[in-house]
Design a protein around this motif. Structure first.
Motif, PDB file in Angstrom:
ATOM      1  N   VAL A  31       5.652  59.968  52.281  1.00 43.39           N
ATOM      2  CA  VAL A  31       5.759  60.918  53.387  1.00 43.39           C
ATOM      3  C   VAL A  31       6.506  60.243  54.539  1.00 43.39           C
ATOM      4  O   VAL A  31       6.239  59.088  54.880  1.00 43.39           O
ATOM      5  CB  VAL A  31       4.360  61.372  53.853  1.00 43.39           C
ATOM      6  CG1 VAL A  31       4.474  62.371  55.003  1.00 43.39           C
ATOM      7  CG2 VAL A  31       3.587  61.986  52.686  1.00 43.39           C
ATOM      8  N   ALA A  34       5.212  64.453  59.146  1.00 42.45           N
ATOM      9  CA  ALA A  34       4.200  65.500  58.924  1.00 42.45           C
ATOM     10  C   ALA A  34       3.812  66.059  60.283  1.00 42.45           C
ATOM     11  O   ALA A  34       3.425  65.304  61.177  1.00 42.45           O
ATOM     12  CB  ALA A  34       2.980  64.932  58.208  1.00 42.45           C
ATOM     13  N   PHE A  63       5.068  68.903  55.669  1.00 46.50           N
ATOM     14  CA  PHE A  63       5.515  67.518  55.500  1.00 46.50           C
ATOM     15  C   PHE A  63       6.756  67.411  54.613  1.00 46.50           C
ATOM     16  O   PHE A  63       7.085  68.323  53.858  1.00 46.50           O
ATOM     17  CB  PHE A  63       4.388  66.620  54.950  1.00 46.50           C
ATOM     18  CG  PHE A  63       3.887  67.004  53.581  1.00 46.50           C
ATOM     19  CD1 PHE A  63       2.871  67.948  53.440  1.00 46.50           C
ATOM     20  CD2 PHE A  63       4.402  66.420  52.434  1.00 46.50           C
ATOM     21  CE1 PHE A  63       2.382  68.301  52.179  1.00 46.50           C
ATOM     22  CE2 PHE A  63       3.928  66.756  51.166  1.00 46.50           C
ATOM     23  CZ  PHE A  63       2.917  67.701  51.044  1.00 46.50           C
ATOM     24  N   SER A  84      10.984  68.439  50.593  1.00 48.43           N
ATOM     25  CA  SER A  84       9.834  68.964  51.328  1.00 48.43           C
ATOM     26  C   SER A  84       9.033  69.819  50.351  1.00 48.43           C
ATOM     27  O   SER A  84       9.507  70.154  49.260  1.00 48.43           O
ATOM     28  CB  SER A  84      10.279  69.783  52.532  1.00 48.43           C
ATOM     29  OG  SER A  84      11.068  70.880  52.113  1.00 48.43           O
ATOM     30  N   GLY A 118      -0.338  65.982  53.679  1.00 47.21           N
ATOM     31  CA  GLY A 118       0.704  65.084  54.181  1.00 47.21           C
ATOM     32  C   GLY A 118       0.272  64.013  55.159  1.00 47.21           C
ATOM     33  O   GLY A 118       1.106  63.174  55.531  1.00 47.21           O
TER      34      GLY A 118
END
Ligand SMILES: [Zn+2]
Ligand SMILES: [Zn+2]
Length: 349
Positions: A31, A34, A63, A84, A118
């Motif tokens: 990630v 977020a 996120f 995404s 996320g």
């Protein structure tokens, strides 16, 4: 790795947990960005009917990041891809899913509710989410932070795209948080004749002006019905969107509509709240009352395309960034009514 987990209503801690591993049909995403949504704050405070007590859950459904692992059976996604994810994964078989309404599936799974989301360094995306179209490749022109914001934008797109906004339309957006701002941007893109925004915080109104609002109504200073009268020559509002969770705002929206006006009740209300409705007004003025919740994968695809083509710039919506360790501060900021979006950026950004 670090993960911000909700243990029980009101209790989020940043825990050290094992980094997820992709099964043969899964991917793992590192990630990168977020953002925090009102829904995350509601779940953190009150829990969720799909969330079992005692099961720690990583929240976060807005996120984007980079794929760091792809199972041997995964097709179309590879390590290094920028992607995404849309949160609501439909069952794929019910009547709603069959017409592409994965956001209306009665037996959905969702990142940040039934699956970890996320607010962690790495997230595993199971194969069924990939195969139902919930993972999107990012155009090179879109940053990770912007990509995180495509999710809330797509919920607004779901609403505005169906309201018939055009050059002769006067749009009223009640509420000027991040969602109200997205409605302003989209109404502008659809060529709205005039965009009126109401709120009781001047900085938020000023932000709405910076993304295209024509008339600002500070409710601590001016009466909305009077301004609408002045701005429309007494005709009323063609399209209204309510972005405040208050019954009286919804009731007022109906009263302010012009003949053949349309309203979208965008913000939901608390369970016990109801709104008295003047159905004679609906009948004799030919009004259309609508509502939308979430977005389908096709709403998301359209929204991502608009951002990728730079027809919408979401970057100014990020008013403060945080690290994952500061999740509590980020949640508090998101609920403070100050600024716009709180964005968690991860170390390598
Ligand atoms: Zn959201
Ligand atoms: Zn379904």
């Amino acid at each position: 790795m670090k993960a911000a987990r909700l243990h029980s209503p009101g209790k989020i801690t940043v825990d050290e947990i094992p980094t997820p591993i992709a099964g043969v049909s899964d991917i793992v995403i590192k990630v990168q960005a977020a953002s925090i949504c009102g829904t995350d704050r509601r779940i953190a405070a009150n829990g969720h009917f799909k969330l079992q007590d005692g099961t720690p859950r990583v929240l976060g459904h807005e996120f984007a990041g980079e794929i760091t692992e792809a199972g041997s059976e995964v097709v179309g996604y590879a390590v290094g891809d920028r992607v995404s994810v849309t949160p609501n994964v439909g069952c794929g078989r019910c009547a709603n899913c069959l017409v592409g309404l994965n956001n209306m599936c009665p037996s959905y799974e969702a990142f940040g509710i039934t699956m970890d989301g996320g607010f962690q360094e790495y997230v595993r995306i199971p194969g069924f989410a990939i195969n139902r179209g919930n993972v999107f490749h990012l155009p090179g022109s879109v940053t990770y932070a912007e990509a995180a914001l495509v999710e809330p934008l797509s919920c607004c797109y779901n609403a505005v795209s169906k309201l018939g906004v055009g050059p002769s339309t006067t749009v009223l957006i009640m509420g000027a948080g991040p969602i109200g701002a997205c409605h302003v941007m989209l109404s502008k893109l659809y060529g709205a004749g005039k965009i009126i925004v109401s709120n009781n915080r001047q900085p938020r109104l000023d932000f709405a002006a910076s993304v295209g609002a024509d008339v600002l109504v500070n409710l601590t200073e001016r009466d909305l019905a009077t301004v609408v009268d002045e701005e429309t020559g007494g005709r009323g509002i063609d399209v209204a969107l309510t972005c405040v969770s208050k019954p009286e705002v919804q009731a007022q929206a109906v009263q302010l509509l012009a003949t053949h006006g349309r309203v979208n009740f965008f913000a939901g209300l608390g369970k016990a709240q109801t709104v008295p409705l003047d159905t004679n007004r609906v009948h004799y003025q030919g009004l259309t009352l609508t509502g939308t919740t979430g977005s389908s994968n096709s709403d998301y695809a359209e929204s991502l395309r608009l951002v990728g083509e730079r027809r919408l710039d979401l970057s100014p919506l990020v008013s403060q960034t945080f690290t994952l360790d500061d999740i509590e501060k980020a949640m508090a900021y998101a609920g403070s009514g100050q600024g716009m979006k709180a964005m968690i950026l991860f170390e390598s950004n």
